[in-house]
Design a protein around this motif. Structure first.
Motif, PDB file in Angstrom:
ATOM      1  N   VAL A   1      15.840   4.166   6.908  1.00 31.96           N
ATOM      2  CA  VAL A   1      14.414   4.107   7.265  1.00 31.96           C
ATOM      3  C   VAL A   1      13.574   4.776   6.184  1.00 31.96           C
ATOM      4  O   VAL A   1      12.511   4.267   5.790  1.00 31.96           O
ATOM      5  N   PHE A   2      14.051   5.921   5.686  1.00 29.74           N
ATOM      6  CA  PHE A   2      13.300   6.628   4.642  1.00 29.74           C
ATOM      7  C   PHE A   2      13.228   5.808   3.361  1.00 29.74           C
ATOM      8  O   PHE A   2      12.151   5.688   2.744  1.00 29.74           O
ATOM      9  N   LEU A   3      14.352   5.220   2.951  1.00 29.14           N
ATOM     10  CA  LEU A   3      14.400   4.479   1.688  1.00 29.14           C
ATOM     11  C   LEU A   3      13.573   3.194   1.733  1.00 29.14           C
ATOM     12  O   LEU A   3      12.908   2.843   0.760  1.00 29.14           O
ATOM     13  N   PHE A   4      13.621   2.504   2.869  1.00 30.42           N
ATOM     14  CA  PHE A   4      13.007   1.179   2.921  1.00 30.42           C
ATOM     15  C   PHE A   4      11.670   1.145   3.663  1.00 30.42           C
ATOM     16  O   PHE A   4      10.967   0.128   3.597  1.00 30.42           O
ATOM     17  N   ASN A   5      11.319   2.211   4.390  1.00 29.20           N
ATOM     18  CA  ASN A   5      10.061   2.213   5.121  1.00 29.20           C
ATOM     19  C   ASN A   5       9.073   3.265   4.638  1.00 29.20           C
ATOM     20  O   ASN A   5       7.865   3.013   4.625  1.00 29.20           O
ATOM     21  N   TYR A   6       9.565   4.423   4.270  1.00 30.41           N
ATOM     22  CA  TYR A   6       8.669   5.506   3.868  1.00 30.41           C
ATOM     23  C   TYR A   6       8.517   5.615   2.350  1.00 30.41           C
ATOM     24  O   TYR A   6       7.403   5.801   1.854  1.00 30.41           O
ATOM     25  N   LEU A   7       9.617   5.511   1.623  1.00 33.30           N
ATOM     26  CA  LEU A   7       9.551   5.660   0.170  1.00 33.30           C
ATOM     27  C   LEU A   7       8.636   4.643  -0.496  1.00 33.30           C
ATOM     28  O   LEU A   7       7.885   4.983  -1.411  1.00 33.30           O
ATOM     29  N   PRO A   8       8.632   3.367  -0.063  1.00 30.61           N
ATOM     30  CA  PRO A   8       7.756   2.376  -0.732  1.00 30.61           C
ATOM     31  C   PRO A   8       6.274   2.511  -0.393  1.00 30.61           C
ATOM     32  O   PRO A   8       5.467   1.748  -0.924  1.00 30.61           O
ATOM     33  N   ILE A   9       5.902   3.445   0.506  1.00 27.14           N
ATOM     34  CA  ILE A   9       4.504   3.537   0.938  1.00 27.14           C
ATOM     35  C   ILE A   9       3.577   3.804  -0.237  1.00 27.14           C
ATOM     36  O   ILE A   9       2.418   3.355  -0.240  1.00 27.14           O
ATOM     37  N   TYR A  10       4.073   4.518  -1.255  1.00 23.74           N
ATOM     38  CA  TYR A  10       3.198   4.815  -2.386  1.00 23.74           C
ATOM     39  C   TYR A  10       2.711   3.546  -3.065  1.00 23.74           C
ATOM     40  O   TYR A  10       1.704   3.556  -3.792  1.00 23.74           O
ATOM     41  N   GLY A  11       3.383   2.419  -2.827  1.00 22.30           N
ATOM     42  CA  GLY A  11       2.976   1.154  -3.431  1.00 22.30           C
ATOM     43  C   GLY A  11       1.633   0.644  -2.965  1.00 22.30           C
ATOM     44  O   GLY A  11       1.048  -0.238  -3.600  1.00 22.30           O
ATOM     45  N   VAL A  12       1.105   1.198  -1.852  1.00 18.36           N
ATOM     46  CA  VAL A  12      -0.215   0.753  -1.382  1.00 18.36           C
ATOM     47  C   VAL A  12      -1.306   1.140  -2.375  1.00 18.36           C
ATOM     48  O   VAL A  12      -2.423   0.608  -2.307  1.00 18.36           O
ATOM     49  N   LEU A  13      -0.996   2.040  -3.302  1.00 13.92           N
ATOM     50  CA  LEU A  13      -1.973   2.411  -4.335  1.00 13.92           C
ATOM     51  C   LEU A  13      -2.354   1.209  -5.192  1.00 13.92           C
ATOM     52  O   LEU A  13      -3.435   1.173  -5.777  1.00 13.92           O
ATOM     53  N   ILE A  14      -1.457   0.218  -5.243  1.00 11.76           N
ATOM     54  CA  ILE A  14      -1.736  -0.997  -6.025  1.00 11.76           C
ATOM     55  C   ILE A  14      -3.001  -1.674  -5.522  1.00 11.76           C
ATOM     56  O   ILE A  14      -3.724  -2.313  -6.293  1.00 11.76           O
ATOM     57  N   ALA A  15      -3.281  -1.554  -4.228  1.00  7.18           N
ATOM     58  CA  ALA A  15      -4.457  -2.202  -3.641  1.00  7.18           C
ATOM     59  C   ALA A  15      -5.753  -1.696  -4.244  1.00  7.18           C
ATOM     60  O   ALA A  15      -6.785  -2.380  -4.181  1.00  7.18           O
ATOM     61  N   PHE A  16      -5.731  -0.521  -4.844  1.00  2.22           N
ATOM     62  CA  PHE A  16      -6.937   0.086  -5.406  1.00  2.22           C
ATOM     63  C   PHE A  16      -6.937   0.039  -6.938  1.00  2.22           C
ATOM     64  O   PHE A  16      -7.694   0.751  -7.583  1.00  2.22           O
ATOM     65  N   GLN A  17      -6.064  -0.820  -7.495  1.00  2.76           N
ATOM     66  CA  GLN A  17      -5.925  -0.897  -8.945  1.00  2.76           C
ATOM     67  C   GLN A  17      -6.106  -2.326  -9.443  1.00  2.76           C
ATOM     68  O   GLN A  17      -6.017  -3.289  -8.675  1.00  2.76           O
ATOM     69  N   ASP A  18      -6.361  -2.430 -10.739  1.00  2.00           N
ATOM     70  CA  ASP A  18      -6.287  -3.721 -11.422  1.00  2.00           C
ATOM     71  C   ASP A  18      -4.859  -3.818 -11.950  1.00  2.00           C
ATOM     72  O   ASP A  18      -4.571  -3.478 -13.096  1.00  2.00           O
ATOM     73  N   PHE A  19      -3.964  -4.285 -11.078  1.00  2.00           N
ATOM     74  CA  PHE A  19      -2.526  -4.199 -11.330  1.00  2.00           C
ATOM     75  C   PHE A  19      -1.974  -5.548 -11.749  1.00  2.00           C
ATOM     76  O   PHE A  19      -2.308  -6.580 -11.178  1.00  2.00           O
ATOM     77  N   MET A  20      -1.103  -5.529 -12.751  1.00  2.00           N
ATOM     78  CA  MET A  20      -0.373  -6.709 -13.189  1.00  2.00           C
ATOM     79  C   MET A  20       1.111  -6.395 -13.126  1.00  2.00           C
ATOM     80  O   MET A  20       1.519  -5.248 -13.330  1.00  2.00           O
ATOM     81  N   PRO A  21       1.958  -7.400 -12.813  1.00  2.00           N
ATOM     82  CA  PRO A  21       3.400  -7.157 -12.768  1.00  2.00           C
ATOM     83  C   PRO A  21       3.897  -6.519 -14.071  1.00  2.00           C
ATOM     84  O   PRO A  21       3.588  -6.995 -15.163  1.00  2.00           O
ATOM     85  N   GLY A  22       4.615  -5.432 -13.939  1.00  2.00           N
ATOM     86  CA  GLY A  22       5.109  -4.706 -15.104  1.00  2.00           C
ATOM     87  C   GLY A  22       4.336  -3.440 -15.381  1.00  2.00           C
ATOM     88  O   GLY A  22       4.805  -2.560 -16.106  1.00  2.00           O
ATOM     89  N   ASP A  23       3.114  -3.329 -14.815  1.00  2.00           N
ATOM     90  CA  ASP A  23       2.316  -2.115 -15.007  1.00  2.00           C
ATOM     91  C   ASP A  23       2.917  -0.957 -14.217  1.00  2.00           C
ATOM     92  O   ASP A  23       3.579  -1.153 -13.193  1.00  2.00           O
TER      93      ASP A  23
END
Length: 314
Positions: free
Chosen positions: A36-58
């Motif tokens: 649960v920690f690895l697949f549900n909590y650890l990836p939460i930081y990825g929501v920061l992408i929503a506030f960025q001009d993000f491209m794959p590889g950045d």
């Protein structure tokens, strides 16, 4: 002071004793907590992408990260498909909830009321089995039954009727999606209510029989009140996940003919984030918006349940 320190020592020793007694269960629980920690909590930081001009590889967090604030959200709100996506997702979820939530409760009460317990076990197995059918196989079955040259159309054609393209008509998408989903999951969802009904004290039924209660009256006045706390909790969780419909089945059933009603927030996120030229920041913003709606619904449902009943998640 001496009493408080002594009680603290006793509490500490009691906790240590409890850990020693329950360490096998804690060891068994550890892999689940880790997953649960690895697949549900650890990836939460990825929501920061929503506030960025993000491209794959950045890099998500670096000196070169371009922050755009709520630009991706305002872009979605001004999208011409925004209200269509909201309407399609909301209608599909609400209709599925209205049919799908009470159905497992009724099935559980029915199975529990059967006098022949062996028949009840057989029916429970039959009702639960569809849950283990994969979505790809399920949609394939729908095609075999409701496709233009499927079983239903072949029977209609043999009786002199006209073939109907269920997968090309927008009016047929929601009934097919909702009814097939409920057929697949109602037996599995009923298990938790059946488990709750197994804890009902038989003496309550004996007392009700002595008082002259019929079997139906015992269902309403003994069985149903016994599972009400579980019904309340499941209702809160169902409302909290109301807008969380997945993209897989809708995408498998999607055609050019039913695209107007089958394009959901989840399918739109999939297409924007993983197909064509990926726009992952935009897709993440849409997914985050959908999750925020679910959180708000969860809080509202829990607050209402706490106000009108004694049952709530927190």
């Amino acid at each position: 002071m001496q009493k408080s320190s002594k009680s603290a020592k006793l509490t500490g020793s009691a906790r240590l004793k409890s850990l020693k007694q329950n360490y096998p269960f804690l060891i068994m629980l550890f892999p689940a907590v880790l997953v649960v920690f690895l697949f549900n909590y650890l990836p939460i930081y990825g929501v920061l992408i929503a506030f960025q001009d993000f491209m794959p590889g950045d890099s998500i967090l670096s000196d070169t990260t371009i922050w755009v604030g709520f630009k991706n959200f305002t872009r979605f709100f001004s999208d011409v498909q925004f209200w269509t996506l909201m309407k399609n997702t909301f209608l599909l979820c609400i209709a599925g909830f209205i049919i799908g939530f009470p159905l497992p409760i009724l099935i559980a009460l029915m199975l529990n009321a059967l006098r022949n317990k062996r028949a009840g076990k057989v029916l429970q197995t039959i009702f639960t089995a569809p849950h283990f059918i994969s979505l790809v196989v399920l949609v394939g079955m729908l095609t075999l039954f409701f496709g233009r040259y499927g079983l239903v159309n072949n029977i209609v054609a043999s009786l002199g009727g006209e073939r109907y393209s269920y997968f090309l008509e927008s009016s047929a998408f929601r009934p097919l999606y909702i009814l097939s989903s409920n057929w697949q999951d109602f037996g599995w969802s009923a298990i938790i209510y059946i488990a709750a009904l197994s804890n009902v004290d038989p003496q309550q039924h004996e007392a009700a029989v002595i008082d002259g209660a019929s079997r139906l009256q015992r269902v309403f006045y003994v069985d149903f009140p016994a599972i009400m706390p579980m019904v309340s909790v499941m209702l809160i969780m169902s409302i909290g996940g109301l807008m969380g419909v997945g993209y897989e089945k809708a995408l498998l059933m999607q055609t050019d003919g039913n695209l107007g009603v089958s394009e959901l927030i989840a399918t739109y996120v999939y297409k924007k984030g993983l197909t064509g030229i990926p726009d992952q920041a935009y897709a993440t913003a849409i997914g985050l918006f959908n999750s925020v709606i679910n959180v708000v619904l969860l809080i509202v449902a829990n607050t209402a349940s706490k106000k009108f009943s004694e049952n709530s998640l927190w």
